[in-house]
Design a protein around this motif. Structure first.
Motif, PDB file in Angstrom:
ATOM      1  N   GLY A 164       9.769  -7.447   3.889  1.00 30.80           N
ATOM      2  CA  GLY A 164       9.456  -7.211   5.346  1.00 30.80           C
ATOM      3  C   GLY A 164       8.415  -5.845   5.280  1.00 30.80           C
ATOM      4  O   GLY A 164       8.276  -5.502   6.621  1.00 30.80           O
ATOM      5  N   ALA A 165       7.891  -5.435   4.269  1.00 23.11           N
ATOM      6  CA  ALA A 165       7.187  -4.089   4.472  1.00 23.11           C
ATOM      7  C   ALA A 165       5.978  -4.431   5.457  1.00 23.11           C
ATOM      8  O   ALA A 165       5.405  -5.749   5.256  1.00 23.11           O
ATOM      9  CB  ALA A 165       6.728  -3.675   3.001  1.00 23.11           C
ATOM     10  N   LEU A 166       5.629  -3.474   6.180  1.00 26.02           N
ATOM     11  CA  LEU A 166       4.222  -3.803   7.129  1.00 26.02           C
ATOM     12  C   LEU A 166       3.100  -2.904   6.622  1.00 26.02           C
ATOM     13  O   LEU A 166       3.495  -1.739   6.401  1.00 26.02           O
ATOM     14  CB  LEU A 166       4.849  -3.754   8.502  1.00 26.02           C
ATOM     15  N   PHE A 167       2.000  -3.475   6.618  1.00 27.37           N
ATOM     16  CA  PHE A 167       0.929  -2.643   6.304  1.00 27.37           C
ATOM     17  C   PHE A 167      -0.171  -2.521   7.293  1.00 27.37           C
ATOM     18  O   PHE A 167      -0.454  -3.899   7.737  1.00 27.37           O
ATOM     19  CB  PHE A 167       0.086  -3.545   4.969  1.00 27.37           C
ATOM     20  N   LEU A 168      -0.961  -1.505   7.716  1.00 30.57           N
ATOM     21  CA  LEU A 168      -2.008  -1.464   8.422  1.00 30.57           C
ATOM     22  C   LEU A 168      -3.354  -2.438   7.953  1.00 30.57           C
ATOM     23  O   LEU A 168      -3.527  -2.326   6.525  1.00 30.57           O
ATOM     24  CB  LEU A 168      -2.711   0.049   8.637  1.00 30.57           C
ATOM     25  N   ALA A 194       0.292 -10.743  14.744  1.00 34.96           N
ATOM     26  CA  ALA A 194      -0.901 -10.841  13.982  1.00 34.96           C
ATOM     27  C   ALA A 194      -1.661  -9.351  13.865  1.00 34.96           C
ATOM     28  O   ALA A 194      -2.987  -9.277  13.885  1.00 34.96           O
ATOM     29  CB  ALA A 194      -1.883 -11.760  14.646  1.00 34.96           C
ATOM     30  N   SER A 195      -0.899  -8.329  14.150  1.00 35.81           N
ATOM     31  CA  SER A 195      -1.355  -6.926  14.032  1.00 35.81           C
ATOM     32  C   SER A 195      -1.094  -6.065  12.630  1.00 35.81           C
ATOM     33  O   SER A 195      -1.760  -5.264  12.680  1.00 35.81           O
ATOM     34  CB  SER A 195      -1.005  -6.319  15.251  1.00 35.81           C
ATOM     35  N   LEU A 196      -0.255  -6.597  11.705  1.00 33.74           N
ATOM     36  CA  LEU A 196      -0.064  -5.830  10.504  1.00 33.74           C
ATOM     37  C   LEU A 196       0.206  -6.981   9.494  1.00 33.74           C
ATOM     38  O   LEU A 196       0.493  -8.368   9.757  1.00 33.74           O
ATOM     39  CB  LEU A 196       1.431  -5.351  10.780  1.00 33.74           C
ATOM     40  N   ILE A 197      -0.209  -6.793   8.229  1.00 30.11           N
ATOM     41  CA  ILE A 197       0.163  -7.480   7.109  1.00 30.11           C
ATOM     42  C   ILE A 197       1.518  -7.449   6.890  1.00 30.11           C
ATOM     43  O   ILE A 197       2.077  -6.168   6.739  1.00 30.11           O
ATOM     44  CB  ILE A 197      -0.845  -7.220   5.854  1.00 30.11           C
ATOM     45  N   GLN A 198       2.138  -8.445   6.584  1.00 25.34           N
ATOM     46  CA  GLN A 198       3.800  -8.447   6.188  1.00 25.34           C
ATOM     47  C   GLN A 198       4.009  -8.792   5.020  1.00 25.34           C
ATOM     48  O   GLN A 198       3.702  -9.924   4.532  1.00 25.34           O
ATOM     49  CB  GLN A 198       4.502  -9.017   7.408  1.00 25.34           C
ATOM     50  N   CYS A 199       5.084  -8.095   4.159  1.00 25.04           N
ATOM     51  CA  CYS A 199       5.499  -8.757   2.745  1.00 25.04           C
ATOM     52  C   CYS A 199       6.555  -9.688   3.107  1.00 25.04           C
ATOM     53  O   CYS A 199       7.641  -9.296   3.720  1.00 25.04           O
ATOM     54  CB  CYS A 199       5.583  -7.594   1.864  1.00 25.04           C
ATOM     55  N   ALA A 200       6.529 -10.843   2.758  1.00 26.38           N
ATOM     56  CA  ALA A 200       7.486 -11.889   2.951  1.00 26.38           C
ATOM     57  C   ALA A 200       8.718 -11.569   2.388  1.00 26.38           C
ATOM     58  O   ALA A 200       9.982 -11.733   2.536  1.00 26.38           O
ATOM     59  CB  ALA A 200       7.161 -13.227   2.273  1.00 26.38           C
ATOM     60  N   THR A 201       8.729 -10.655   1.082  1.00 24.05           N
ATOM     61  CA  THR A 201       9.983 -10.359   0.297  1.00 24.05           C
ATOM     62  C   THR A 201      11.093  -9.408   0.780  1.00 24.05           C
ATOM     63  O   THR A 201      12.104  -9.760   1.118  1.00 24.05           O
ATOM     64  CB  THR A 201       9.597  -9.785  -1.129  1.00 24.05           C
ATOM     65  N   VAL A 204       3.575   0.926   6.480  1.00 20.88           N
ATOM     66  CA  VAL A 204       4.010   1.801   7.581  1.00 20.88           C
ATOM     67  C   VAL A 204       5.403   1.619   7.829  1.00 20.88           C
ATOM     68  O   VAL A 204       5.971   2.386   8.777  1.00 20.88           O
ATOM     69  CB  VAL A 204       3.087   1.738   8.890  1.00 20.88           C
ATOM     70  N   ALA A 205       6.054   0.786   7.207  1.00 16.33           N
ATOM     71  CA  ALA A 205       7.471   0.454   7.185  1.00 16.33           C
ATOM     72  C   ALA A 205       7.831  -0.394   6.016  1.00 16.33           C
ATOM     73  O   ALA A 205       7.197  -1.320   5.696  1.00 16.33           O
ATOM     74  CB  ALA A 205       7.658  -0.368   8.655  1.00 16.33           C
ATOM     75  N   GLY A 206       9.028   0.094   5.643  1.00 16.36           N
ATOM     76  CA  GLY A 206       9.763  -1.109   4.657  1.00 16.36           C
ATOM     77  C   GLY A 206       9.827  -0.107   3.445  1.00 16.36           C
ATOM     78  O   GLY A 206       9.710   1.213   3.225  1.00 16.36           O
TER      79      GLY A 206
END
Length: 105
Positions: free
Chosen positions: A69-73, A60-67, A80-82
Protein backbone atom coordinates in the motif's frame (compact mmCIF):
# COMPACT_ATOMS: atom_id res chain seq x y z
CA UNK A 1 15.39 6.68 -27.16
CA UNK A 2 12.92 3.85 -27.58
CA UNK A 3 9.26 4.20 -28.52
CA UNK A 4 6.93 3.38 -25.62
CA UNK A 5 3.37 4.08 -26.84
CA UNK A 6 1.20 6.57 -28.67
CA UNK A 7 -0.22 9.56 -26.81
CA UNK A 8 -3.74 8.10 -27.11
CA UNK A 9 -2.60 4.88 -25.38
CA UNK A 10 -1.90 6.82 -22.16
CA UNK A 11 -5.01 8.92 -21.41
CA UNK A 12 -5.20 11.68 -18.81
CA UNK A 13 -5.19 10.26 -15.23
CA UNK A 14 -4.36 6.87 -16.74
CA UNK A 15 -1.57 4.40 -16.06
CA UNK A 16 -0.05 1.56 -18.09
CA UNK A 17 2.55 -1.10 -17.59
CA UNK A 18 5.13 -2.09 -20.20
CA UNK A 19 7.78 -4.76 -20.68
CA UNK A 20 10.71 -3.34 -22.62
CA UNK A 21 14.13 -4.92 -23.10
CA UNK A 22 13.55 -7.18 -20.09
CA UNK A 23 12.54 -4.29 -17.84
CA UNK A 24 9.13 -3.62 -16.36
CA UNK A 25 8.04 0.01 -16.71
CA UNK A 26 5.02 2.05 -15.74
CA UNK A 27 3.76 5.26 -17.26
CA UNK A 28 1.25 7.70 -15.79
CA UNK A 29 -0.30 10.83 -17.33
CA UNK A 30 -1.19 13.74 -15.09
CA UNK A 31 -2.04 17.30 -16.13
CA UNK A 32 -1.06 16.43 -19.70
CA UNK A 33 2.44 15.28 -18.72
CA UNK A 34 3.66 11.67 -19.03
CA UNK A 35 5.86 10.25 -16.24
CA UNK A 36 7.77 6.99 -16.71
CA UNK A 37 9.28 4.88 -13.90
CA UNK A 38 10.72 1.43 -13.43
CA UNK A 39 7.87 -0.80 -12.21
CA UNK A 40 9.68 -1.74 -9.02
CA UNK A 41 8.79 -0.80 -5.45
CA UNK A 42 11.88 0.43 -3.55
CA UNK A 43 10.65 -1.47 -0.45
CA UNK A 44 10.69 -5.07 -1.71
CA UNK A 45 11.62 -4.74 -5.37
CA UNK A 46 8.25 -6.10 -6.50
CA UNK A 47 6.06 -4.82 -9.36
CA UNK A 48 3.55 -2.20 -8.20
CA UNK A 49 0.29 -2.99 -10.01
CA UNK A 50 -2.59 -4.96 -8.49
CA UNK A 51 -4.12 -5.73 -11.90
CA UNK A 52 -2.68 -5.13 -15.39
CA UNK A 53 -2.26 -1.38 -15.97
CA UNK A 54 -3.65 -0.54 -12.49
CA UNK A 55 -1.01 1.56 -10.72
CA UNK A 56 -3.06 4.38 -9.17
CA UNK A 57 -4.98 4.69 -5.92
CA UNK A 58 -8.77 5.08 -5.92
CA UNK A 59 -8.53 8.87 -6.42
CA UNK A 60 -6.05 8.45 -9.35
CA UNK A 61 -3.83 11.01 -7.63
CA UNK A 62 -1.04 8.73 -6.35
CA UNK A 63 0.83 5.66 -7.56
CA UNK A 64 0.08 2.79 -5.15
CA UNK A 65 2.03 -0.40 -4.51
CA UNK A 66 -0.36 -3.34 -4.36
CA UNK A 67 1.85 -5.34 -1.98
CA UNK A 68 1.99 -3.07 1.08
CA UNK A 69 0.00 0.00 0.00
CA UNK A 70 2.93 2.43 -0.29
CA UNK A 71 1.88 5.68 -2.00
CA UNK A 72 4.10 7.62 -4.41
CA UNK A 73 3.79 11.11 -5.89
CA UNK A 74 3.15 10.88 -9.64
CA UNK A 75 5.34 13.89 -10.45
CA UNK A 76 8.48 12.81 -8.55
CA UNK A 77 8.08 9.15 -7.59
CA UNK A 78 8.64 10.00 -3.92
CA UNK A 79 7.06 7.60 -1.43
CA UNK A 80 4.87 9.70 0.89
CA UNK A 81 3.25 6.86 2.88
CA UNK A 82 4.08 3.25 3.61
CA UNK A 83 7.13 1.15 4.46
CA UNK A 84 9.46 2.97 2.04
CA UNK A 85 8.52 6.57 2.97
CA UNK A 86 11.17 8.99 1.76
CA UNK A 87 12.46 6.64 -0.94
CA UNK A 88 11.81 7.12 -4.66
CA UNK A 89 10.71 5.13 -7.66
CA UNK A 90 13.38 5.08 -10.37
CA UNK A 91 12.42 7.73 -12.94
CA UNK A 92 13.34 7.28 -16.59
CA UNK A 93 14.04 10.11 -19.00
CA UNK A 94 11.16 10.43 -21.43
CA UNK A 95 9.82 12.83 -24.01
CA UNK A 96 6.64 13.12 -26.01
CA UNK A 97 6.22 14.21 -29.63
CA UNK A 98 3.66 13.81 -32.43
CA UNK A 99 4.34 10.05 -32.62
CA UNK A 100 3.95 9.41 -28.90
CA UNK A 101 6.04 8.77 -25.81
CA UNK A 102 9.73 7.85 -25.97
CA UNK A 103 11.87 6.57 -23.12
CA UNK A 104 15.62 6.44 -22.45
CA UNK A 105 17.28 3.75 -20.31
Amino acid sequence: MKFLCTTAELPESGSRGFDMDGRKLLAVRRAGQAYVYLNRCPHRGVPLEWQPDQFLDASASLIQCATHGALFLIESGECVAGPCAGQFLTALDSREDDQGIWVEF
